[in-house]
Design an enzyme around this catalytic site. Sequence first.
Site, mmCIF file in Angstrom:
data_model
loop_
_atom_site.group_PDB
_atom_site.id
_atom_site.type_symbol
_atom_site.label_atom_id
_atom_site.label_comp_id
_atom_site.label_asym_id
_atom_site.label_seq_id
_atom_site.Cartn_x
_atom_site.Cartn_y
_atom_site.Cartn_z
ATOM 1 N N ASP A 16 37.133 69.849 7.239
ATOM 2 C CA ASP A 16 38.323 69.197 6.694
ATOM 3 C C ASP A 16 38.150 68.819 5.233
ATOM 4 O OD1 ASP A 16 39.444 69.438 9.187
ATOM 5 O OD2 ASP A 16 39.132 67.351 9.761
ATOM 6 N N ARG A 97 34.755 51.184 7.602
ATOM 7 C CA ARG A 97 35.763 51.612 6.628
ATOM 8 C C ARG A 97 35.795 50.740 5.377
ATOM 9 N NH1 ARG A 97 34.533 55.526 9.563
ATOM 10 N NH2 ARG A 97 36.142 56.555 10.807
ATOM 11 N N ASP A 126 42.547 54.499 10.923
ATOM 12 C CA ASP A 126 41.714 54.551 9.724
ATOM 13 C C ASP A 126 42.512 54.765 8.447
ATOM 14 O OD1 ASP A 126 39.356 53.995 10.993
ATOM 15 O OD2 ASP A 126 38.796 56.087 11.285
ATOM 16 N N SER A 177 37.115 64.439 19.106
ATOM 17 C CA SER A 177 37.014 63.878 17.770
ATOM 18 C C SER A 177 35.987 62.759 17.833
ATOM 19 C CB SER A 177 38.375 63.333 17.325
ATOM 20 O OG SER A 177 38.250 62.659 16.093
#
Length: 412
Positions: A16, A97, A126, A177
């Site tokens: 990605d 994060r 996220d 994922s």
Amino acid sequence: MSDKNRIVLAYSGGLDTSVAIPFLKDRTGKDVVAVSLDVGQGGERLEAIRARALACGAVESYIVDARDEFADEYCMRALKANAMYEGVYPLVSAISRPLITKHLVRAAHQFGADTIAHGCTGKGNDQVRFEVSIQSIDPTLSAISPIRDLSLTRDVEIAYAKNHKLPIEQTEKSPYSIDQNVWGRAIETGYLEDPWNAPTKDVYSYTDDPAFPPVADEVTIEFKQGVPVKIDGRDVTPLQAIEEMNRRAGAQGIGRIDLIEDRLVGIKSRELYEAPGAVTLITAHQELENFCLEREQHRIKRDIDKRWAELVYDAQWFSPAVKSLNAFIEDTQQYVSGEIRMVLHGGRAVVVGRRSESSLYDYNLATYESGDSFDQNASNGFIEIYGLPTKVAAARDVKFGNAVEVPSQDVQ
């Protein structure tokens, strides 16, 4: 001053974000600075990730070994807050994060960029965490997501990578994922999206099957002001404590979580987590707080812990509310020092011993044996005063015919 021709990209080294480097350049005309952090996720070395980023067209590569920073400043704060979203999830992704964002912003300042890109979709939490955190640190920066904003689907990515001869090896895609760091591992999508399906063995990586555990493992964890400092008498850093408990508790199958989770974006999602070290350390820390905190302070802290977890899950790490809660939580840890002895076995971390010089447990008050220093006669007056409000209210109920009904017939 910012450079209108640069974007900072949160870069993992995978398909990605590797495709995103030239894709962003093509679509926006801006050069890309790739930012990669090691937060204990394992996998490739940072230098290999740096080389791939540059080979894919990044003009700069910013890499950081942030494992100790993550453990010291983020995992330990979550530990002091006993942070468990919806009572079970120890915020594996949510606490990483803000740290990643801090370095993204730092890189933007260092390399003069005015835009930050991330690889989140439009359905997850996220995207909110990254963008709210960016705004909280530097509101002059803008944020974009190639997958969400530029229709960068997987088939488009693969074709783009082949056409541009990007140095990315294509392997069979995992049906799941996965996001992981030293605090734990999150697994979703694929077969798991049907909530009736039980997890299969291939889902797990941090934990062994708790149905077939090795011999029980006894461990003693020493805390100082809420932070683990020794394991079985050996000095450890926060990172070392987490890593050791990941190994030992993971071997016993501790920390497997299967949750229908209420996402920030308003949908319910089936999530699996593995967090052997986090679950074990939080269990020990909670028991030490039981031992050391005054009753009303402890009651309030349990409420604060719940709100802290909810707020941090909801992208509020840098908010005034969390800052204020942090001040309260930090104050409560002043006397949370001592040792907790646990037995790890078959998916459970069970506390079997506690010891602390700052404990509020007084053996002479608690014992029912000789030497009891508790004045039991004092309870008469205490009960009278404590029950006085309800006694007065009960008298009023009798006066107005609303007294509590009692059985009228004899009990056989």
